[in-house]
Design a protein around this motif. Structure first.
Motif, short mmCIF file in Angstrom:
data_model
loop_
_atom_site.label_atom_id
_atom_site.label_comp_id
_atom_site.label_asym_id
_atom_site.label_seq_id
_atom_site.Cartn_x
_atom_site.Cartn_y
_atom_site.Cartn_z
N LYS B 171 0.83 -1.21 0.00
CA LYS B 171 0.00 0.00 0.00
C LYS B 171 0.87 1.26 0.00
CE LYS B 171 -4.02 -1.54 2.52
NZ LYS B 171 -4.55 -1.69 3.86
N PHE B 174 2.40 1.75 -3.47
CA PHE B 174 1.44 2.18 -4.50
C PHE B 174 1.03 3.63 -4.30
CE2 PHE B 174 0.21 -2.20 -5.87
CZ PHE B 174 0.41 -1.97 -7.20
N LEU B 175 0.59 3.90 -3.08
CA LEU B 175 0.09 5.24 -2.82
C LEU B 175 1.21 6.26 -2.88
CD1 LEU B 175 -2.42 4.29 -0.02
CD2 LEU B 175 -2.89 4.74 -2.42
N LEU B 178 1.71 7.11 -6.39
CA LEU B 178 0.64 8.00 -6.82
C LEU B 178 0.93 9.44 -6.42
CD1 LEU B 178 -2.15 7.64 -8.14
CD2 LEU B 178 -3.09 7.64 -5.85
N SER B 179 1.34 9.59 -5.16
CA SER B 179 1.60 10.95 -4.68
C SER B 179 2.81 11.54 -5.39
CB SER B 179 1.82 10.93 -3.17
OG SER B 179 3.09 10.43 -2.88
N LEU B 182 1.64 12.90 -8.55
CA LEU B 182 0.95 14.17 -8.33
C LEU B 182 1.95 15.31 -8.20
CD1 LEU B 182 -2.10 14.42 -8.08
CD2 LEU B 182 -1.83 14.46 -5.61
N LEU B 225 -0.59 21.28 -6.59
CA LEU B 225 -0.39 19.85 -6.87
C LEU B 225 0.88 19.35 -6.21
CD1 LEU B 225 -1.49 19.50 -10.59
CD2 LEU B 225 -2.44 18.31 -8.61
N PHE B 228 0.28 19.02 -2.56
CA PHE B 228 -0.54 17.85 -2.23
C PHE B 228 0.26 16.57 -2.36
CE2 PHE B 228 -4.88 18.53 -1.06
CZ PHE B 228 -5.02 19.90 -1.23
N TYR B 232 1.48 13.82 1.21
CA TYR B 232 1.56 12.38 1.43
C TYR B 232 2.73 12.06 2.36
CZ TYR B 232 2.11 7.43 0.43
OH TYR B 232 2.23 6.08 0.55
N MET B 239 -4.23 13.17 2.14
CA MET B 239 -3.28 12.16 1.71
C MET B 239 -2.81 11.30 2.89
SD MET B 239 -3.32 13.51 -1.28
CE MET B 239 -2.01 12.96 -2.34
N LEU B 241 -4.48 8.76 4.35
CA LEU B 241 -5.24 7.53 4.57
C LEU B 241 -4.37 6.30 4.78
CD1 LEU B 241 -7.86 8.50 1.97
CD2 LEU B 241 -8.42 7.93 4.33
#
Lengths: 735, 515
Positions: B171, B174-175, B178-179, B182, B225, B228, B232, B239, B241
């Motif tokens: 997790k 992956f996340l 993603l960040s 971004l 952006l 954000f 993370y 960000m 979670l």
């Protein structure tokens, strides 16, 4: 706002290493630190469960060191000085500051107090080493730790150079007193007494805290030096003070007074002191007779100039003191527990001291504190020895003829010395110190001081009576005793009193000698010319108790009657005080020698008649009084302490208790039930609501993250458009 | 060029350390293998002491970075807290494997030994934090941030041989990717709007745009952006979670690492990015509003999320989210009071948070890692030391005066008030009050409650983490004594080149007034 915060932030670092201005003898601070070291070591002993007398030895040695250092300080004394230990609280903000250093202020008033505090502290610790021996290994270390805490706090109180140090000590001695009264914490009575002492004292402490605040806001400082400078700049005159102080200079003395009345057990806050006798007897002798309870006298003496700013402050002190003296003496007359009698006698004698302060005889008050410390300590310690030897027996009806028993001679005769001093028998120390106060009541005119003087003389007679009632009952007459109930497993039928051994006897003799010698300072020459009253007067003269600035009041305080007689009075403050009063047309100072001597002898005579010559007469008198409908209230009320405790319970405690219960109901039902649980429940409800968001699936996390970011960014970017859109729709909707 | 390299000496030391650890970890000589953590510590100590020397040299000038003073503070902090983190992971990796080899039950296989890699990755991640301070352009910044993040993914995976740890690592990766995407998108937009990647040139371009009537929309979107993406790293809403899952899944020592190192990196990167816009005339409203929303959401979600947790690590994970929210207050407040407060807070938070996780890392119950609240109930009966340090750490995180955490919070809140962010401070205070519930629960459980009857008692099995916990607790208590010094250092670290105004520190001249 911010700068205040930042300066607060800047201070905790507290540059402890910056020991600036070391001019005074730095070793003097060890008078303060020795008891603290002793506390730590006693605490270690308690933690390690030491089964020897080590805590007593540690405490005695450290207190003796303090005493020796105090003596060295006294003999090396050259003038009032400040000993800086470390920077304690420094808060600055724009245009203001609050400074309280951990520093000592040494002048002769301090030294006077410290001499008997550390001296008696040492001796009583020696006494306690034997007295408490049945607790070795159990509470022994705890007891001596408490004594050390007390000595540390008392030293802070007396030696501090500002009011916050005094406050620290003030609370510290209160805490030590609580600790030691409740020493026998298994006994509910002791716990109740400890709580009572602490709670009643809180009332006074509130006064002190408010007074310190007002002093700071009025004078901009809480240091004694700073206050006297500020006072001197304003000629010690209330009128000029009102320019920048306003009502505060008038409020300060009353708040300080409240504090002093609480700590020194004066009307109406005296109720805790008799109950405080639940503590071990050395504690009663040290804290509740000789030292701590005189803190109120010290406070007023130390802030004496502030009391002179209000016309009614000192007369009120005098009246409260005089009435307390009388009131407590009447209760003491009718008690049967000898320790309790001594307790009421302490309240009564403290009343004398306040009377002395009130009638501008700060010297008399200080001298009485000094002599009282010795003779009351010896009286308590003999009571303790009796209690120790007779398994807790303190009822004077159940003890008799102690003088003739084996091993009790020293106790009997040292008790006699104490009784003579307390009764004001001619040429004992108590005689001179009490006379100084009584005479001044007639010298200083105004506010009915003359009536107060006669009341005090009457009280002196009562004092002689109840004092010798104890001695004649307990030490004279036929040999007889009943053991008390603290038998420690002994069989009552085979009980034998165990007379005190070396340590207790030594201490009794030492303090009794001190009580006799305490008469000497009255005759000692002093370096400062023009004051009578000897050594103690000189000690007081060199302090604010004399008054920081010259004025009419001070002239009388010093006993500088030469100037007062000639009418050279700087009558700015109080013109009344400048003239010299008289008693029955004679100079009070001379007349009082005879009057108080005679009154004392009369009281002693009554005691002799009722309690030695014809003991039955006392009982029959009591029965006669009880038989008559008109007089029966007198013995009953006196034996029941005038029902003051019951009155307080009915008027103050019960309503407060009911109020407390009511608040508790409101608290539990409305505040806890609705508000707190409601508020506390909300976040949890929200948390439950949000928890599906955390379902553990990485896809949903990714969607939430990107979606959230996108939402916020879009909102932010198109804020103006959204706002204008909303506005336009609103406008479009309204017409 | 030489100037730039000179200031990278601490990074080189750690890089060398990483190499030595990586090789030492697969040595056939067992004593070296077992002492890889010790070797890593030595390099961290050398790096720690090299920082004041490196920055003390006046021969070299520090060109082109946004905040030249930042490196000194951050590098020392990273090396110091890094030392604690290395000690926290003492005995974590390869413990059972080495024991089996020692007992002769197993043979040494370089492919199965993880200790060397773990410590090498740990040092590399710290190197990344240090490199961020020296970033002069966006490429450098991005690479340094990835150097911080990439090793942490692996660390999570190898810290425990359990499904949850592998899931957490997955997790997190992956996340994280993603960040990073971004953030990179944001960087690209920044390039589009200014035509340069160098931070100082971006600054100039921005001030030119400001003079022409405000930042371009594309620049604002790019900045948002990028921020954000960085949120993370600091685990701020939305960000955040991943944080509870990952923090719970990883071993406690690694969680302590995750809660400090990436967070520091993200914080510094945000400060660097925002300093291109500058605080002098206030942040652009869109950015300030976005940060405000993020801070409020982070504080509330973090503290409320922690309330219902039964797992201590998850609870502390949520708490670390909330702490990011507090720090964002300082970021919004700006360089004069806010940014120094953030730096001070990072230091305080790093130590106390590490102490809390180190206590957990030192404990085990019936051979299993401690996680649930039941496990720490009545901790004082078996280990008063662990219970005490847990309580002190929780108290400091909550901000009970006079512990270190209190002063950190006070500085942040004071900065917020000074910047006029009253609403933000109210939210912070309320959510801080909510946080008392779970912090006090930790204290109450470990010090006051009775141990649970069923099952084995929780015991201290690892000494090094306990030592870290005790040291951290001691610093939490004694820290306020050095607070003034830390504050001065933090003030020096935040010195914007253009605005000399930031240099004047009215608040700290209390000493002079005192004379």
């Amino acid at each position: 706002m911010i700068s205040i915060m930042q300066s607060i932030i800047a201070t905790p670092a507290g540059q402890i290493d910056q020991l600036v201005d070391i001019v005074a003898p730095t070793w003097a601070q060890f008078i303060l630190w020795m008891p603290l070291i002793s506390l730590v070591l006693c605490g270690l002993c308690a933690a390690l469960k030491v089964k020897t007398k080590a805590p007593a030895i540690i405490t005695v040695i450290s207190l003796a060191t303090s005493f020796v250092l105090t003596l060295m300080l006294y003999f090396g004394y050259e003038g009032a000085e400040v000993i800086h230990i470390f920077e304690w609280i420094h808060v600055h903000w724009n245009g203001g500051s609050f400074i309280s250093d951990f520093a000592l202020y040494i002048d002769k008033l301090t030294l006077l107090w410290m001499l008997f505090v550390t001296g008696l502290g040492t001796l009583i610790a020696v006494y306690a080493s034997e007295y408490m021996e049945h607790d070795v290994g159990k509470g022994y270390a705890r007891f001596f730790a408490g004594v050390s805490v007390f000595l540390f706090a008392m030293s802070c109180l007396v030696m501090g150079d500002n009011l916050l140090m005094l406050y620290l000590g003030w609370e510290g001695v209160g805490f030590a007193s609580y600790w030691l009264i409740g020493y026998f914490y298994q006994r509910p009575a002791a716990v109740a007494a400890a709580k009572k002492a602490f709670i009643v004292n809180r009332i006074g402490d509130l006064g002190l805290a408010l007074a310190i605040y007002l002093i700071w806001s009025t004078f901009g400082t809480i240091q004694y030096d700073g206050i006297s400078t500020a006072l001197a700049a304003h000629n010690n005159d209330a009128a000029t003070f009102s320019a920048f102080g306003g009502w505060t200079v008038h409020a300060i003395p009353y708040l300080l007074m409240l504090a002093a009345f609480g700590k020194s057990a004066q009307l109406p806050l005296y109720v805790w002191l008799p109950d405080a006798m639940e503590g071990p007897t050395p504690v009663s002798a040290l804290i509740h007779a000789a030292t701590m309870v005189t803190a109120g006298v010290y406070l007023i003496a130390r802030t004496y100039p502030l009391f002179q700013l209000d016309d009614y402050a000192l007369p009120i002190v005098a009246w409260v003191g005089g009435l307390t003296a009388l009131f407590a003496a009447t209760i003491g007359m009718a008690q049967y527990d000898i320790k309790r009698i001594m307790a009421y006698s302490t309240v009564s004698q403290l009343g004398y001291m306040f009377l002395g302060l009130g009638v501008l005889s700060s010297y008399g008050a200080a001298y009485h504190v000094f002599t009282h410390a010795f003779f009351k300590a010896v009286l308590f310690l003999t009571c303790g020895a009796i209690m120790h030897g007779f398994a807790g027996q303190l009822d004077l009806r159940k003890l008799s003829g102690l003088r003739k028993m084996r091993g009790w001679k020293i106790v009997s005769y040292t008790m006699l010395v104490g009784c003579l001093c307390l009764a004001g028998f001619p040429f004992t120390s108590g005689y001179f110190s009490k006379d100084a106060i009584l005479a001044e009541a007639f010298v200083t005119q105004g506010s009915g001081f003359e009536i107060l003087g006669w009341l005090a003389i009457f009280t002196a007679g009562l004092t002689a009576y109840y004092t010798f009632r104890v001695w004649f009952r307990v030490c004279c007459g036929p040999e007889y005793y009943e053991p008390g109930d603290e038998l420690h497993g002994d069989d009552p039928s085979s009980f034998h009193p165990h007379p005190p051994r070396v340590a207790i006897n030594f201490v009794l003799i030492a303090i009794a000698s001190g009580a006799i010698i305490a008469a000497l300072p009255y005759f000692m020459d002093n370096e400062t010319k023009g004051i009578n009253g000897g050594w103690v007067a000189e000690m007081v003269h060199d302090s604010p108790a004399r008054g920081g600035v010259p004025n009419a009041v001070v002239a009388v305080v010093d006993g500088e009657h030469a100037t007062a007689h000639e009418g050279v009075a700087n009558a700015v403050v109080d013109q009344d005080h400048a003239t010299h009063g008289s008693i029955l047309g004679m100079d009070p100072h001379k007349a009082m020698y005879y009057i108080s001597g005679v009154v004392g002898m009369i009281g002693l005579g009554f005691a002799f008649f009722f309690h030695l010559a014809r003991r039955k007469a006392a009982d029959s008198l009591r029965n006669k009084l009880l038989a008559s409908r008109f007089t029966r209230w007198l013995p009953i009320a006196m034996e029941n302490k005038w029902y003051v405790d019951e009155f307080y319970i009915a008027v103050i405690r019960t309503p407060l208790w009911i109020l407390g219960k009511l608040f508790a109901l409101i608290d539990r039902g409305i505040i806890d039930g609705l508000l707190v649980n409601g508020i506390a429940g909300t976040p949890r409800a929200i948390a439950k609501w949000f928890s599906p968001l955390h379902n553990g699936a990485v896809q949903s996390y990714a969607v939430s993250m990107i979606g959230g970011a996108a939402l916020v960014i879009l909102l932010m970017m198109f804020m103006p458009e959204i706002m204008s859109f909303l506005q336009s729709t609103m406008i479009g909707a309204t017409p | 060029m030489l100037d730039r390299l000179w200031f990278l000496i601490p990074e080189f030391i750690l890089l060398a350390g990483a190499m030595v650890c990586a090789i030492g970890g697969i040595s056939t000589f067992a004593p070296i293998r077992k002492r890889v953590g010790f070797i890593a510590s030595i390099f961290l100590v050398i790096a720690l002491f090299s920082v004041p020397y490196v920055y003390g040299q006046t021969d070299y000038t520090h060109p082109e970075t946004m905040l030249p003073g930042l490196g000194k503070y951050i590098k020392m902090m990273a090396a110091f807290v890094g030392l604690l983190l290395v000690a926290t992971s003492g005995g974590l990796i390869d413990r059972g494997y080495e024991r089996a080899i020692g007992a002769g039950k197993d043979r040494f296989d370089p492919l199965r030994a993880n200790s060397g890699e773990f410590h090498a990755l740990l040092l590399l991640s710290l190197t990344g934090v240090m490199l961020i301070c020296e970033a002069r352009d966006l490429i450098w910044l991005f690479l340094a941030l990835e150097l911080v993040s990439l090793p942490t993914y692996v660390m999570v995976a190898i810290s425990r041989w359990s499904k949850t740890a592998q899931e957490a690592a997955m997790k997190y990766f992956f996340l994280g990717a993603l960040s990073a995407a971004l953030m990179l998108y944001g960087f690209a937009l920044l390039y589009v709007s200014t035509g340069t990647l160098v931070l100082q040139e971006i600054t100039e371009a921005f001030s030119a745009q400001q003079n022409n009537g405000g930042l371009l929309v594309i620049a604002q979107v790019g900045m948002l952006l990028a921020i954000f993406g960085l949120l993370y790293k600091i685990a701020a809403a939305p960000m955040h979670l991943y944080a509870p899952d990952v923090y719970q899944g990883a071993a406690s020592a690694v969680t302590a690492f995750l809660a400090f190192v990436p967070k520091t990196a993200g914080m510094i990167a945000i400060i660097l990015l925002l300093s291109t816009v500058g605080w002098e005339d206030g942040l652009p409203p869109a950015i300030e509003m976005a940060l405000w929303v993020v801070a409020v959401l982070t504080m509330i979600l973090g503290n409320i999320g922690a309330l219902l947790q039964r797992s201590v690590k998850r609870m502390l994970g949520y708490s670390s989210i909330a702490h990011s929210g507090y720090m964002l207050i300082g970021v919004i407040a700006g360089p004069e009071l806010g940014l120094p407060a953030v730096l001070v807070y990072l230091f305080i938070y790093g130590i106390t948070n590490t102490a809390a996780f180190a206590t957990l890392a030192s404990l085990s119950r019936g051979g299993k890692r401690v996680d649930s609240l039941e496990d720490i109930a009545g901790l004082y009966t078996t280990s008063p030391l662990a219970a005490a340090s847990m309580s002190v750490a929780s108290g400091s995180l909550l901000g009970i005066p006079p512990l270190f955490g209190f002063w950190g919070k006070l500085l942040l809140f004071a900065a917020g008030i000074a910047a006029g962010q009253i609403s933000l401070i109210i939210v912070a205070a309320v959510s801080s009050a909510i946080s008392a519930w779970y912090y006090l629960r930790l204290i109450g459980l470990s010090l006051l409650s009775n141990p649970h009857n069923h099952g084995e008692r929780t015991k201290v099995t690892l000494r090094w983490p306990l030592a870290v916990a005790v040291v951290g607790a001691c610093i939490s208590i004694a820290g306020p004594l050095v607070l003034e010094g830390v504050m001065v250092d933090a003030k020096e670290a935040i010195t914007l080149p253009e605005s000399e105004l930031a240099m004047s520190l009215p608040s700290l001249e209390v000493d002079d007034e005192r004379e």
